[in-house]
Design an enzyme around this catalytic site. Sequence first.
Site, PDB file in Angstrom:
ATOM      1  N   ASP A  59      -5.376  24.151 -10.847  1.00 31.90           N
ATOM      2  CA  ASP A  59      -5.138  24.646  -9.387  1.00 31.90           C
ATOM      3  C   ASP A  59      -6.451  24.217  -8.557  1.00 31.90           C
ATOM      4  O   ASP A  59      -7.397  23.519  -8.986  1.00 31.90           O
ATOM      5  CB  ASP A  59      -5.201  26.142  -9.465  1.00 31.90           C
ATOM      6  CG  ASP A  59      -6.387  26.628  -9.817  1.00 31.90           C
ATOM      7  OD1 ASP A  59      -7.269  26.219 -10.222  1.00 31.90           O
ATOM      8  OD2 ASP A  59      -6.200  27.965 -10.129  1.00 31.90           O
ATOM      9  N   SER A  60      -6.409  24.494  -7.324  1.00 25.61           N
ATOM     10  CA  SER A  60      -7.594  23.651  -6.571  1.00 25.61           C
ATOM     11  C   SER A  60      -8.590  24.468  -6.360  1.00 25.61           C
ATOM     12  O   SER A  60      -9.770  24.228  -5.906  1.00 25.61           O
ATOM     13  CB  SER A  60      -6.787  23.481  -5.100  1.00 25.61           C
ATOM     14  OG  SER A  60      -6.764  24.921  -4.534  1.00 25.61           O
ATOM     15  N   GLY A  61      -8.621  25.969  -6.767  1.00 24.05           N
ATOM     16  CA  GLY A  61      -9.731  26.937  -6.761  1.00 24.05           C
ATOM     17  C   GLY A  61      -9.501  27.736  -5.480  1.00 24.05           C
ATOM     18  O   GLY A  61     -10.562  28.520  -5.343  1.00 24.05           O
ATOM     19  N   GLY A  62      -8.607  27.132  -4.397  1.00 22.88           N
ATOM     20  CA  GLY A  62      -8.507  27.863  -3.368  1.00 22.88           C
ATOM     21  C   GLY A  62      -8.307  29.373  -3.570  1.00 22.88           C
ATOM     22  O   GLY A  62      -8.862  30.016  -2.842  1.00 22.88           O
ATOM     23  N   ASP A  99      -5.495  25.145  -0.348  1.00 25.83           N
ATOM     24  CA  ASP A  99      -4.757  25.361   0.734  1.00 25.83           C
ATOM     25  C   ASP A  99      -5.324  26.467   1.225  1.00 25.83           C
ATOM     26  O   ASP A  99      -6.298  27.246   0.603  1.00 25.83           O
ATOM     27  CB  ASP A  99      -3.361  26.006   0.332  1.00 25.83           C
ATOM     28  CG  ASP A  99      -3.251  26.856  -0.861  1.00 25.83           C
ATOM     29  OD1 ASP A  99      -4.111  26.808  -1.660  1.00 25.83           O
ATOM     30  OD2 ASP A  99      -2.170  27.264  -1.088  1.00 25.83           O
ATOM     31  N   GLN A 124       3.048  27.869   2.541  1.00 31.77           N
ATOM     32  CA  GLN A 124       2.410  28.989   2.660  1.00 31.77           C
ATOM     33  C   GLN A 124       3.422  29.767   3.576  1.00 31.77           C
ATOM     34  O   GLN A 124       4.422  29.270   3.913  1.00 31.77           O
ATOM     35  CB  GLN A 124       1.154  28.932   3.086  1.00 31.77           C
ATOM     36  CG  GLN A 124      -0.224  28.768   1.870  1.00 31.77           C
ATOM     37  CD  GLN A 124      -0.185  30.014   1.204  1.00 31.77           C
ATOM     38  OE1 GLN A 124       0.024  30.844   1.379  1.00 31.77           O
ATOM     39  NE2 GLN A 124      -1.014  29.380   0.049  1.00 31.77           N
ATOM     40  N   GLY A 170       1.040  31.860  -2.182  1.00 29.29           N
ATOM     41  CA  GLY A 170       1.061  33.166  -1.404  1.00 29.29           C
ATOM     42  C   GLY A 170       2.225  34.065  -1.723  1.00 29.29           C
ATOM     43  O   GLY A 170       2.485  35.182  -0.903  1.00 29.29           O
ATOM     44  N   ASP A 199       3.611  29.577 -13.538  1.00 28.98           N
ATOM     45  CA  ASP A 199       2.393  30.165 -14.447  1.00 28.98           C
ATOM     46  C   ASP A 199       2.204  31.528 -14.067  1.00 28.98           C
ATOM     47  O   ASP A 199       2.482  31.993 -12.857  1.00 28.98           O
ATOM     48  CB  ASP A 199       1.180  29.322 -14.067  1.00 28.98           C
ATOM     49  CG  ASP A 199       0.457  29.665 -12.878  1.00 28.98           C
ATOM     50  OD1 ASP A 199       1.097  29.543 -11.545  1.00 28.98           O
ATOM     51  OD2 ASP A 199      -0.664  30.628 -12.687  1.00 28.98           O
ATOM     52  N   CYS A 256      11.445  38.787 -33.725  1.00 26.85           N
ATOM     53  CA  CYS A 256      10.890  37.862 -33.164  1.00 26.85           C
ATOM     54  C   CYS A 256      10.240  36.800 -33.820  1.00 26.85           C
ATOM     55  O   CYS A 256       9.895  37.151 -35.062  1.00 26.85           O
ATOM     56  CB  CYS A 256       9.738  38.485 -32.402  1.00 26.85           C
ATOM     57  SG  CYS A 256       8.465  37.362 -31.525  1.00 26.85           S
ATOM     58  N   CYS A 268       7.502  34.896 -33.572  1.00 28.31           N
ATOM     59  CA  CYS A 268       6.134  34.581 -33.260  1.00 28.31           C
ATOM     60  C   CYS A 268       5.327  34.902 -34.465  1.00 28.31           C
ATOM     61  O   CYS A 268       5.677  35.511 -35.294  1.00 28.31           O
ATOM     62  CB  CYS A 268       5.502  35.390 -32.055  1.00 28.31           C
ATOM     63  SG  CYS A 268       5.079  36.918 -32.298  1.00 28.31           S
ATOM     64  N   CYS A 297       4.885  38.717 -35.425  1.00 30.63           N
ATOM     65  CA  CYS A 297       6.220  39.504 -35.569  1.00 30.63           C
ATOM     66  C   CYS A 297       6.619  38.983 -37.251  1.00 30.63           C
ATOM     67  O   CYS A 297       7.400  39.685 -37.800  1.00 30.63           O
ATOM     68  CB  CYS A 297       7.190  39.432 -34.645  1.00 30.63           C
ATOM     69  SG  CYS A 297       6.454  40.292 -33.069  1.00 30.63           S
ATOM     70  N   HIS A 342       2.171  36.708 -29.288  1.00 31.79           N
ATOM     71  CA  HIS A 342       3.915  37.433 -29.241  1.00 31.79           C
ATOM     72  C   HIS A 342       4.062  37.281 -27.730  1.00 31.79           C
ATOM     73  O   HIS A 342       5.104  36.822 -27.537  1.00 31.79           O
ATOM     74  CB  HIS A 342       3.616  38.695 -29.557  1.00 31.79           C
ATOM     75  CG  HIS A 342       4.910  39.418 -29.229  1.00 31.79           C
ATOM     76  ND1 HIS A 342       5.916  39.261 -29.745  1.00 31.79           N
ATOM     77  CD2 HIS A 342       5.218  40.304 -28.149  1.00 31.79           C
ATOM     78  CE1 HIS A 342       6.979  40.075 -29.250  1.00 31.79           C
ATOM     79  NE2 HIS A 342       6.712  40.583 -28.161  1.00 31.79           N
TER      80      HIS A 342
HETATM   81 ZN   LIG Z   1       6.468  38.264 -31.489  1.00 33.51          ZN
END
Ligand SMILES: [Zn+2]
Length: 429
Positions: A97-100, A151, A233, A260, A310, A348, A350, A353, A386
């Site tokens: 990201d830009s840090g903004g 931005d 934005q 935003g 993200d 699951c 993962c 699990c 998980h």
């Molecule tokens: Zn799991």
Amino acid sequence: MSGAGPLHFAISARCARSKARVGRITTPHGTFDTPAFMPVGTRATVKGILPSLLAETGAQICLANTYHLLLRPGEATIAALGGLQKVTGWQRPMLTDSGGYQAFSMADLNSVTDDGVTFKSIVDGAAVHLNPERAVAVQNALGADIIMAFDDCPPSENDAPADESLPTTDPSAAPRTDARLTRALRRDGKSAKGKYDHGARLKIANERTARWLERCKAAHARPHDQALFGIVQGGTDLAMRDWSAHAITNIDLPGYAIGGVAVGEGSAEIAKVVRHTAPLLPDAKPRYLMGVGYERDIVAAVLAGIDMFDCVLPTRNGRNANAFTPTGQIRLRNAKYAHDTDAIQPGCDCHACRTDPTTGVHFSRGYLRHLFGVNEMLGPILVTLHNLRHFQRLTADLRATIVNGDWPGFVTRWPICAQVVTEGLTGNP
Ligand SMILES: [Zn+2]
């Protein structure tokens, strides 16, 4: 990337009942499938997770935060160590990201002007200046495949002060409970002189973000191997979104983001803004919804045509013993799990699990609760793994369902998303 620029986006399937699409993005460090969920490695590490384990969760791209890295260790140090991919051992696509966003939302801001932002370093209190040129230069040095425009991030309307409550004194003298109000005022650039007008603030942010994008593009020193994305934005004001989408997409770039909407809005507001804004972005380029979110928010956005996401939720909540499941989060610190021998989510696949094939053993909820109770680091690591797998399974299932059209099947696997699927689909199956 043979003359085609640093990024190639190929759409392979489209949903018959929504604007959702499945695609693949190719970058200099490899490919990732969309819709994609990007884990957040704030300080160039997804806390506690080896890169090989991160890849095992299904993640194909991850994110690092420019704001944190420019403060420590500094972009020159990352560059001297060989760049983000080399230093992290994640030899796959990355995004910075830009840090903004952090500068506006977290930092003690000294000033916001048309040039940029000056804030107080959380490390040593020194004044740090961030503007479009600097934000791009830092990201050029870090070396991620996708970099974000700098931005102007206005506060959400929920954060913004009502006129009646506007203090007439210097906001720096405001009590601690008014920290959000103070931040909102400072972000106005006019401080506390005059009434706060959220619409006027959004307009300033929109115009500034468009001007700053031109400067980011002009300052970009690595357009051959780093793809710069612009950010739309406009808050929750749809007319402002129209204006911003038009201005931002007028600047030719490899991809565009919606910013935003992760600053305090509820799911209904997020969905409203995304359904309105996504179709305003070019169909042939990746669309990235920044900082979102819960499963229902992601599914609603995918159905509106968003490709990239993200969020810190899986990692942050994992460190706090909150595990995501398709029926909602479970809080592993709860006493009712003390003697529970089940996995977090039975079935699951993962690391936390699944049953070890050689020992026949899996980690139980009771054991995880114990680890958190005594602050053992394995607890946060396992629940993070998980949760990361949960979000990767969600996006993988979305990709499969967009192709095969079995939304009723999707809803049975993801009950928490049932309502947004119903709302987001049109026409008959
Ligand atoms: Zn799991």
